[in-house]
Design an enzyme around this catalytic site. Structure first.
Site, PDB file in Angstrom:
ATOM      1  N   GLU A  14      11.967  -3.676  -4.370  1.00 16.11           N
ATOM      2  CA  GLU A  14      10.854  -3.774  -5.317  1.00 16.11           C
ATOM      3  C   GLU A  14      11.352  -3.564  -6.738  1.00 16.11           C
ATOM      4  O   GLU A  14      10.958  -4.280  -7.666  1.00 16.11           O
ATOM      5  CB  GLU A  14       9.778  -2.737  -4.983  1.00 16.11           C
ATOM      6  CG  GLU A  14       8.605  -2.779  -5.958  1.00 16.11           C
ATOM      7  CD  GLU A  14       7.626  -1.628  -5.777  1.00 16.11           C
ATOM      8  OE1 GLU A  14       6.526  -1.700  -6.342  1.00 16.11           O
ATOM      9  OE2 GLU A  14       7.978  -0.640  -5.108  1.00 16.11           O
ATOM     10  N   GLY A  61       0.826  -1.204   0.000  1.00 19.79           N
ATOM     11  CA  GLY A  61       0.000   0.000   0.000  1.00 19.79           C
ATOM     12  C   GLY A  61       0.856   1.248   0.000  1.00 19.79           C
ATOM     13  O   GLY A  61       1.132   1.818   1.068  1.00 19.79           O
ATOM     14  N   TYR A  62       1.306   1.662  -1.167  1.00 13.80           N
ATOM     15  CA  TYR A  62       2.138   2.862  -1.294  1.00 13.80           C
ATOM     16  C   TYR A  62       1.386   3.977  -2.038  1.00 13.80           C
ATOM     17  O   TYR A  62       1.033   4.992  -1.472  1.00 13.80           O
ATOM     18  CB  TYR A  62       3.439   2.528  -2.031  1.00 13.80           C
ATOM     19  CG  TYR A  62       4.574   2.068  -1.147  1.00 13.80           C
ATOM     20  CD1 TYR A  62       4.338   1.439   0.082  1.00 13.80           C
ATOM     21  CD2 TYR A  62       5.894   2.231  -1.524  1.00 13.80           C
ATOM     22  CE1 TYR A  62       5.375   1.011   0.888  1.00 13.80           C
ATOM     23  CE2 TYR A  62       6.949   1.804  -0.727  1.00 13.80           C
ATOM     24  CZ  TYR A  62       6.687   1.200   0.476  1.00 13.80           C
ATOM     25  OH  TYR A  62       7.718   0.787   1.269  1.00 13.80           O
TER      26      TYR A  62
END
Length: 397
Positions: free
Chosen positions: A253, A136-137
């Site tokens: 990521e 959740g960014y």
């Protein structure tokens, strides 16, 4: 006396034999759809008995996350041993026994910033495939400017009360937990008022809504939080220190996104072109495709060598977080390049999204999805800015 070279040579032999004996034939080869992979989680199930066997064997071996410490469920392999294992799995084209954002993104952040109690709990659950994580960014008004996020977590004594939304949450509707950046202080510089929370997706007030994509699939969701209560012990790191964790996690990521399709494309691009075009006197029967394929394979070799150099520099203590931007940019552009070559070789038939002749549009869907790799995790343009400033040392203006 055994030298390190002797040890690694023996380790490679043993690893090769073990993989050949333990990886089922059906667990080798190209992954045609990410849904074929085993993700783990509360509601997970194996797609086949062989997939279950492969996961269990790798889990028992400690090779789900071979480079993590054994006390967290890993295999305790050294960086060189882990590299050899990865090479041997690629050689045999072994599929991943577990595909997890908990491994590729959250895990490294927990290892660096979490309490020992948090590590013992969450890392083991990741390795055991008990929790499927999502990230959740990004928010509707905080994409490239991630620090501008507005989702709030208000201190209520024994818990935080979370309100707001996230967007482009990968597989949010299938995840059990989400690791989130939240705003915990609005009175300071925006980067200094962010915290890192772990939130159970089953919590009251959490809702994930799928976003339809051009490929016809829905890998992303909008995720809404309406008065969600989150226990204080779910805070990772110090309050208002989430930006530091976020930057660290982003490096992992970007490396993960940069590697998407890498092992498959090493084999697939050439195979597809040869099958579609054929050879004449041992030479590919299309000069343009021949040039594109050779250029791609040269770039892929350069990419592999750059990774090797970065590993050596890290060992020497010269590690740069900006290197992840290099891998993310070059890796995702290579993925697009490979899919364009495959599409060109296949011709008009590969444009079809549906139909048995095209394997239900596998190539077309993968081609369309490859474009998204250059956007997610920070666009190619943003990565080039980071590379120019932090690696090449060029001025900002």
């Amino acid at each position: 006396m055994e030298t390190i070279i002797d040890h690694l040579t023996e380790f490679r032999k043993e690893t090769r034999v073990w993989l050949e004996e333990n990886c089922p034939v059906s667990m080798r080869g190209q992954t045609k759809d990410i849904a074929e992979l085993y993700w783990g989680g509360r509601n997970s199930d194996f797609t086949s008995e062989d997939q279950k066997i492969w996961f269990k064997r790798m889990h028992d071996k400690g090779w789900i996350v071979p480079y993590w410490d054994k006390k967290y469920g890993g295999g305790g392999l050294s960086p060189l041993e882990n590299k050899i294992l990865a090479e041997e799995m690629t050689r045999l084209r072994c599929k991943q026994p577990l595909f997890s954002f908990g491994i590729s993104m959250l895990g490294p952040a927990l290892l660096k910033f979490a309490t020992e109690e948090q590590k013992g709990h969450y890392l083991k659950d990741i390795v055991d495939a008990k929790i499927r994580w999502c990230q959740g960014y990004s928010e509707p008004n905080a994409g490239s400017d991630l620090a501008g996020l507005q989702m709030k977590a208000v201190d209520k004594g024994d818990h935080f009360l979370v309100n707001g939304s996230k967007i482009w949450t990968s597989y949010g509707d299938n995840a059990d937990w989400i690791f989130c950046l939240v705003r915990t202080n609005t009175e300071v510089k925006k980067q200094e008022g962010i915290s890192f929370l772990l939130i159970d997706m089953n919590s009251e007030g959490v809702e994930a809504r799928p976003i339809q994509l051009i490929s016809g699939k829905s890998a992303f969701t909008e995720t809404f939080f309406d008065n969600v209560k989150v226990p204080k012990e779910n805070l990772v790191g110090k309050l208002n220190n989430g930006w530091t964790i976020a930057k660290y996690l982003l490096t992992h990521e970007r490396q993960m996104i940069g590697g998407i399709g890498e092992a498959d494309q090493k084999f697939v691009a050439r195979d597809v072109v040869l099958d579609a075009v054929g050879l004449h006197n041992g030479v590919l029967n299309d000069s343009i495709l021949r040039t594109e394929l050779v250029t791609y394979e040269m770039n892929l070799a350069i990419y592999d060598m750059t990774i090797e150099r970065a590993i050596d520099e890290a060992k020497a203590g010269n590690n740069s977080g900006a290197a992840s931007s290099l891998f993310k940019y070059f890796g995702t552009e290579l993925n697009v390049q490979a899919m364009e070559i495959i599409m060109t070789a296949g011709g008009m038939d590969e444009l079809a999204i549906e139909g048995e002749a095209t394997n239900n549009g596998f190539i077309a869907k993968r081609f369309l999805r490859s474009k998204g790799n250059t956007i997610e995790g920070g666009t190619s343009e943003i990565q080039l800015n980071i590379i120019s400033k932090n690696i090449l040392g060029l001025p900002s203006k």
